[in-house]
Motif scaffolding. Structure first.
Motif, PDB file in Angstrom:
ATOM      1  N   LEU A  26       0.819  -1.212   0.000  1.00 52.91           N
ATOM      2  CA  LEU A  26       0.000   0.000   0.000  1.00 52.91           C
ATOM      3  C   LEU A  26       0.854   1.264   0.000  1.00 52.91           C
ATOM      4  N   LEU A  27       2.020   1.197   0.629  1.00 57.55           N
ATOM      5  CA  LEU A  27       2.896   2.360   0.690  1.00 57.55           C
ATOM      6  C   LEU A  27       3.835   2.456  -0.504  1.00 57.55           C
ATOM      7  N   GLY A  28       3.840   1.419  -1.335  1.00 50.91           N
ATOM      8  CA  GLY A  28       4.675   1.444  -2.537  1.00 50.91           C
ATOM      9  C   GLY A  28       6.145   1.231  -2.279  1.00 50.91           C
ATOM     10  N   ILE A  29       6.459   0.483  -1.216  1.00 52.21           N
ATOM     11  CA  ILE A  29       7.855   0.155  -0.910  1.00 52.21           C
ATOM     12  C   ILE A  29       7.986  -1.357  -0.761  1.00 52.21           C
ATOM     13  N   HIS A  30       9.211  -1.837  -0.805  1.00 53.77           N
ATOM     14  CA  HIS A  30       9.442  -3.273  -0.653  1.00 53.77           C
ATOM     15  C   HIS A  30       9.305  -3.656   0.817  1.00 53.77           C
ATOM     16  N   ARG A  31       8.852  -4.867   1.081  1.00 58.75           N
ATOM     17  CA  ARG A  31       8.642  -5.292   2.476  1.00 58.75           C
ATOM     18  C   ARG A  31       9.933  -5.307   3.272  1.00 58.75           C
ATOM     19  N   THR A  32      11.068  -5.607   2.636  1.00 59.34           N
ATOM     20  CA  THR A  32      12.337  -5.598   3.386  1.00 59.34           C
ATOM     21  C   THR A  32      12.740  -4.173   3.758  1.00 59.34           C
ATOM     22  N   THR A  33      12.358  -3.211   2.924  1.00 58.65           N
ATOM     23  CA  THR A  33      12.611  -1.806   3.265  1.00 58.65           C
ATOM     24  C   THR A  33      11.781  -1.412   4.474  1.00 58.65           C
ATOM     25  N   LEU A  34      10.506  -1.783   4.464  1.00 57.70           N
ATOM     26  CA  LEU A  34       9.634  -1.487   5.605  1.00 57.70           C
ATOM     27  C   LEU A  34      10.156  -2.158   6.862  1.00 57.70           C
ATOM     28  N   ARG A  35      10.584  -3.413   6.744  1.00 57.85           N
ATOM     29  CA  ARG A  35      11.120  -4.136   7.887  1.00 57.85           C
ATOM     30  C   ARG A  35      12.362  -3.435   8.445  1.00 57.85           C
ATOM     31  N   ALA A  36      13.270  -3.018   7.558  1.00 59.45           N
ATOM     32  CA  ALA A  36      14.493  -2.334   8.000  1.00 59.45           C
ATOM     33  C   ALA A  36      14.154  -1.013   8.694  1.00 59.45           C
ATOM     34  N   LEU A  37      13.190  -0.289   8.154  1.00 58.66           N
ATOM     35  CA  LEU A  37      12.772   0.965   8.787  1.00 58.66           C
ATOM     36  C   LEU A  37      12.150   0.710  10.156  1.00 58.66           C
ATOM     37  N   ALA A  38      11.362  -0.342  10.269  1.00 59.83           N
ATOM     38  CA  ALA A  38      10.730  -0.671  11.547  1.00 59.83           C
ATOM     39  C   ALA A  38      11.768  -1.055  12.594  1.00 59.83           C
ATOM     40  N   VAL A  39      12.746  -1.855  12.188  1.00 54.34           N
ATOM     41  CA  VAL A  39      13.789  -2.303  13.122  1.00 54.34           C
ATOM     42  C   VAL A  39      14.614  -1.107  13.620  1.00 54.34           C
ATOM     43  N   SER A  40      14.847  -0.138  12.740  1.00 50.24           N
ATOM     44  CA  SER A  40      15.652   1.029  13.114  1.00 50.24           C
ATOM     45  C   SER A  40      14.825   2.120  13.792  1.00 50.24           C
ATOM     46  N   GLY A  41      13.506   1.900  13.912  1.00 49.88           N
ATOM     47  CA  GLY A  41      12.643   2.877  14.560  1.00 49.88           C
ATOM     48  C   GLY A  41      12.250   4.028  13.658  1.00 49.88           C
TER      49      GLY A  41
END
Length: 69
Positions: A26-41
């Motif tokens: 929905l945000l137009g990004i790759h899931r690994t990018t979202l995961r990396a952003l989530a892990v880094s806060g």
């Protein structure tokens, strides 16, 4: 939409949460990018951590950010 025994129309409820994969799409990004952003806060939407490796995101937050609502 189906009908129950009393003739009332049943409606499907929207999910309260999106998975990591659904949120990323929905945000137009790759899931690994979202995961990396989530892990880094730094995720654009605050994740809810279910287990050390599984996160979900509030539907309303994701849809507002994505411009769906």
């Amino acid at each position: 939409m189906g009908e129950d025994a009393k003739g009332l129309v049943q409606t499907e409820l929207a999910p309260l949460f999106y998975s990591e994969e659904e949120t990323a799409a929905l945000l137009g990004i790759h899931r690994t990018t979202l995961r990396a952003l989530a892990v880094s806060g730094q995720a654009p939407v605050e994740p809810i951590q279910l287990t050390p490796h599984k996160r979900v995101y509030r539907r309303i937050d994701v849809e507002r950010l994505a411009g769906v609502v």
